[in-house]
Design an enzyme around this catalytic site. Structure first.
Site, PDB file in Angstrom:
ATOM      1  N   TYR A  94       0.850  -1.200   0.000  1.00 53.16           N
ATOM      2  CA  TYR A  94       0.000   0.000   0.000  1.00 53.16           C
ATOM      3  C   TYR A  94       0.880   1.242   0.000  1.00 53.16           C
ATOM      4  O   TYR A  94       2.062   1.208   0.377  1.00 53.16           O
ATOM      5  CB  TYR A  94      -0.936   0.035   1.213  1.00 53.16           C
ATOM      6  CG  TYR A  94      -0.230   0.073   2.546  1.00 53.16           C
ATOM      7  CD1 TYR A  94       0.198   1.274   3.101  1.00 53.16           C
ATOM      8  CD2 TYR A  94       0.007  -1.094   3.259  1.00 53.16           C
ATOM      9  CE1 TYR A  94       0.848   1.312   4.312  1.00 53.16           C
ATOM     10  CE2 TYR A  94       0.651  -1.076   4.476  1.00 53.16           C
ATOM     11  CZ  TYR A  94       1.068   0.137   5.004  1.00 53.16           C
ATOM     12  OH  TYR A  94       1.727   0.172   6.210  1.00 53.16           O
ATOM     13  N   CYS A  95       0.297   2.356  -0.429  1.00 51.85           N
ATOM     14  CA  CYS A  95       0.907   3.664  -0.256  1.00 51.85           C
ATOM     15  C   CYS A  95      -0.052   4.477   0.606  1.00 51.85           C
ATOM     16  O   CYS A  95      -0.794   3.896   1.400  1.00 51.85           O
ATOM     17  CB  CYS A  95       1.202   4.332  -1.600  1.00 51.85           C
ATOM     18  SG  CYS A  95      -0.242   4.553  -2.677  1.00 51.85           S
ATOM     19  N   PHE A  96      -0.057   5.793   0.483  1.00 48.54           N
ATOM     20  CA  PHE A  96      -0.879   6.567   1.410  1.00 48.54           C
ATOM     21  C   PHE A  96      -2.373   6.380   1.159  1.00 48.54           C
ATOM     22  O   PHE A  96      -3.139   6.074   2.068  1.00 48.54           O
ATOM     23  CB  PHE A  96      -0.518   8.058   1.332  1.00 48.54           C
ATOM     24  CG  PHE A  96      -1.294   8.890   2.325  1.00 48.54           C
ATOM     25  CD1 PHE A  96      -1.137   8.694   3.691  1.00 48.54           C
ATOM     26  CD2 PHE A  96      -2.190   9.855   1.892  1.00 48.54           C
ATOM     27  CE1 PHE A  96      -1.855   9.445   4.605  1.00 48.54           C
ATOM     28  CE2 PHE A  96      -2.909  10.619   2.800  1.00 48.54           C
ATOM     29  CZ  PHE A  96      -2.742  10.414   4.164  1.00 48.54           C
ATOM     30  N   GLY A  99      -3.075   4.787  -4.163  1.00 50.90           N
ATOM     31  CA  GLY A  99      -3.149   5.389  -5.490  1.00 50.90           C
ATOM     32  C   GLY A  99      -1.955   5.086  -6.372  1.00 50.90           C
ATOM     33  O   GLY A  99      -1.535   3.934  -6.506  1.00 50.90           O
ATOM     34  N   TYR A 123      -2.851   3.271   3.251  1.00 51.83           N
ATOM     35  CA  TYR A 123      -2.652   3.535   4.680  1.00 51.83           C
ATOM     36  C   TYR A 123      -3.823   4.305   5.264  1.00 51.83           C
ATOM     37  O   TYR A 123      -4.269   4.029   6.387  1.00 51.83           O
ATOM     38  CB  TYR A 123      -1.353   4.339   4.879  1.00 51.83           C
ATOM     39  CG  TYR A 123      -1.199   4.862   6.286  1.00 51.83           C
ATOM     40  CD1 TYR A 123      -0.660   4.076   7.284  1.00 51.83           C
ATOM     41  CD2 TYR A 123      -1.612   6.159   6.613  1.00 51.83           C
ATOM     42  CE1 TYR A 123      -0.535   4.550   8.585  1.00 51.83           C
ATOM     43  CE2 TYR A 123      -1.498   6.646   7.905  1.00 51.83           C
ATOM     44  CZ  TYR A 123      -0.950   5.834   8.890  1.00 51.83           C
ATOM     45  OH  TYR A 123      -0.848   6.316  10.186  1.00 51.83           O
TER      46      TYR A 123
END
Length: 362
Positions: A94-96, A99, A123
């Site tokens: 995952y990223c923030f 995306g 996240y």
């Protein structure tokens, strides 16, 4: 393997390995216990892309990102992800916000023959899920464990599956002597640890909960406001322990355990104890502080000469009797009507074990 997942309960409750692709500065601010940070972009690269996005728009920012992480650097980072995934085959990424960063890495991994699942919402979605857990996970009846300083409340908590160790999650024992001589987690990390522990309880069928009576702050970590407010109206279990036993408990917790924690370094132990006492200077006054400080120094010297740690009992007993106990009793006056059971450790444990609230749902 699915491309996306929204099974946040499983990811967080089953300790699924998490590959966090955010920049280091984002990870340091707040993360999850089973997450590893192997970022797509460094802090500097992220700043450049962010500035480009604000000034020139998304397309230009994406193009700059691909220029910054290209060639040999791209291959190095890709190999790092592949190596980590080989050691953590069930992991998700995952990223923030779930995306562009995680989509990009997911595609690169797919092209390299290593498909991986991505967390939808990233996240931010996982964090929101845990904040909701804190808001709603404590709606069922619970208990607060109280008792004078040195009663061994933390040790007692380990006897019941209802317990949530707030001080353990905060890496601080909640008093002037409570620090471990090392950093605490960030407030976000503390909340995440607490929420995941409560999530695991509920998934195991444990509806009720039990926490130690705490102030609004445990060291530098604030208790979630909703939980702290709920604790002010929750029934209390009062652990009663003889004074001499409490002195020995403090000796064990803050002298013997910390001596081992510092690998027998007596200079570090003395610095830790004196620093902790100094935090009470204004409340003790100069004369009492100096006397207790000297007693502490004398006890350290006795240890260094091979006489053990019993010499610390002098300052511990005085600090408990003249400082901690009066403060506790003043605060306890307004809580008397909430005490539903008081007693020694075995008595409280037996009483709680027989309560319907202490039974799991399945």
């Amino acid at each position: 393997m699915p491309e996306l997942t929204v099974d946040y309960d499983r990811l967080l409750g089953d300790d699924v390995p998490l590959l966090d692709l955010r920049a280091p500065v984002e990870f340091i601010e707040g993360a999850f216990p089973h997450a590893s940070n192997l970022p797509l972009m460094s802090d500097e690269e992220r700043t450049l892309v962010g500035t480009c996005y604000k000034q020139q728009g998304q397309a230009a920012a994406i193009e700059l990102g691909h220029q910054l992480v290209a060639g040999e650097l791209r291959e190095q980072r890709l190999q790092g992800w592949l190596n980590w995934l080989e050691q953590n085959p069930t992991a998700v990424i995952y990223c923030f916000r779930g995306g562009l960063r995680s989509q990009t890495v997911q595609q690169w991994l797919q092209d390299a023959g290593r498909p991986v699942t991505r967390v939808e919402g990233g996240y931010k979605a996982l964090r929101r899920h845990l904040l909701q857990e804190i808001e709603t996970g404590f709606e069922q009846p619970g208990f607060v464990l109280s008792g004078l300083t040195g009663s061994g409340k933390t040790d007692w908590l380990a006897r019941t599956p209802l317990a949530l160790d707030l001080e353990g999650y905060a890496h601080h024992r909640g008093s002037s002597f409570g620090h471990w001589g090392e950093p605490q987690p960030t407030p976000i990390d503390f909340e995440n640890r607490l929420a995941i522990a409560r999530l695991k309880q509920r998934r195991a069928g444990i509806g009720s909960w039990l926490v130690e009576d705490e102030s609004a702050m445990i060291g530098r970590c604030p208790l979630p406001k909703s939980l702290y407010q709920r604790m002010q109206h929750t029934p209390i279990l009062l652990l009663e322990v003889p004074f001499e036993q409490r002195v020995r408990q403090i000796q064990h917790d803050y002298v013997d355990v910390m001596q081992r924690h510092f690998n027998g370094d007596m200079e570090r132990l003395e610095a830790y104890l004196q620093d902790s006492l100094k935090r009470l200077y204004k409340r003790l006054g100069d004369q009492d502080w100096r006397r207790l400080s000297q007693q502490m120094t004398d006890a350290i010297r006795q240890q260094q000469e091979g006489f053990g740690s019993d010499g610390h009992q002098e300052w511990i007993a005085e600090l408990l009797g003249r400082y901690y106990d009066p403060i506790y009793r003043r605060h306890q006056v307004d809580k008397e009507d909430r005490i539903i059971k008081r007693g020694e450790a075995e008595e409280l444990a037996e009483w709680l074990a027989n309560r319907p609230e202490a039974q799991t749902a399945y």
